[in-house]
Motif scaffolding. Structure first.
Motif, short mmCIF file in Angstrom:
data_model
loop_
_atom_site.label_atom_id
_atom_site.label_comp_id
_atom_site.label_asym_id
_atom_site.label_seq_id
_atom_site.Cartn_x
_atom_site.Cartn_y
_atom_site.Cartn_z
N PRO A 78 27.47 56.91 22.59
CA PRO A 78 27.58 57.08 24.36
C PRO A 78 27.09 57.50 25.44
CG PRO A 78 29.64 58.70 23.68
CD PRO A 78 28.82 58.19 21.79
N VAL A 79 27.03 57.30 26.40
CA VAL A 79 25.54 57.17 26.90
C VAL A 79 25.94 57.73 27.97
CG1 VAL A 79 23.37 56.84 28.62
CG2 VAL A 79 23.84 56.15 25.42
N GLU A 80 25.93 58.70 28.84
CA GLU A 80 26.57 59.52 30.05
C GLU A 80 25.45 59.07 31.07
OE1 GLU A 80 28.81 63.24 32.65
OE2 GLU A 80 28.03 63.49 29.81
N VAL A 81 25.57 58.84 32.19
CA VAL A 81 24.57 58.39 33.11
C VAL A 81 25.25 59.41 34.31
CG1 VAL A 81 23.14 56.54 34.88
CG2 VAL A 81 24.11 56.15 32.31
N ARG A 82 24.25 60.03 35.22
CA ARG A 82 24.56 60.90 36.19
C ARG A 82 23.68 60.88 37.82
NH1 ARG A 82 26.17 66.36 34.77
NH2 ARG A 82 28.42 66.58 33.23
N PHE A 83 23.83 60.45 38.48
CA PHE A 83 23.25 60.69 39.82
C PHE A 83 23.01 61.91 40.25
CE2 PHE A 83 25.07 56.53 38.92
CZ PHE A 83 24.03 55.53 39.12
N LEU A 84 22.45 62.64 41.41
CA LEU A 84 21.55 62.71 41.94
C LEU A 84 22.86 63.94 43.00
CD1 LEU A 84 20.00 65.83 42.28
CD2 LEU A 84 18.42 63.97 43.81
#
Length: 151
Positions: free
Chosen positions: A2-8
């Motif tokens: 799984p890929v985890e995307v985080r935003f600033l």
């Protein structure tokens, strides 16, 4: 995988409640204000007092750097043994179990350290008291220099 995307923005919102982040922000603001204040003092000293204030300007300019070096070095020196804890065995250096058979002579170290401090003080005094010397005039006759007074 799984890929985890985080935003600033989300990261900043999460970190805003953290005490460490708040302490770092406060320290940054205080030190930035102190740097600005010292810079303004240096400019005012240079403009108002001219050449006589050179020593004061140098002191004001170097004070933050020296203070940061002293505080940072002290904190790093205190934190390294705690941070490296199990990875770094300091017992051999602190006369604990496993201390080396060879140990420095305390009397010799007690004489060398003050001697080095005195030597550094004398070297600093010599450097501070040395006046720039004028070069002797040299007369040249046929490409051979004669160190005599020329008129």
């Amino acid at each position: 995988m799984p890929v985890e995307v985080r935003f600033l923005g989300g990261q900043l919102r999460e970190a805003s409640g953290d005490g460490l982040v708040a302490a770092l922000e406060t320290a940054f603001r205080v030190l930035a204000a102190l740097g600005l204040l010292l810079g303004l003092v240096a400019v005012v000293l240079e403009l108002l007092l001219g050449g006589r204030a050179a020593a004061g300007v140098r002191l004001v300019q170097l004070l933050p750097v020296v203070a940061a070096a002293v505080v940072g070095g002290t904190l790093l020196g205190l934190a390294l043994p705690w941070l490296l804890g199990p990875a770094l065995d300091l017992r051999a250096s602190t006369a604990g179990p496993g201390a080396p058979v060879l140990a420095p002579d305390r009397a010799a170290v007690g004489l060398l350290v003050p001697g080095a401090v005195v030597l550094e003080g004398v070297a600093g005094w010599c450097a501070a008291s040395a006046r720039p010397r004028r070069a002797r005039p040299v007369c040249r006759s046929g490409g051979v220099p004669f160190p005599v007074a020329c008129s």
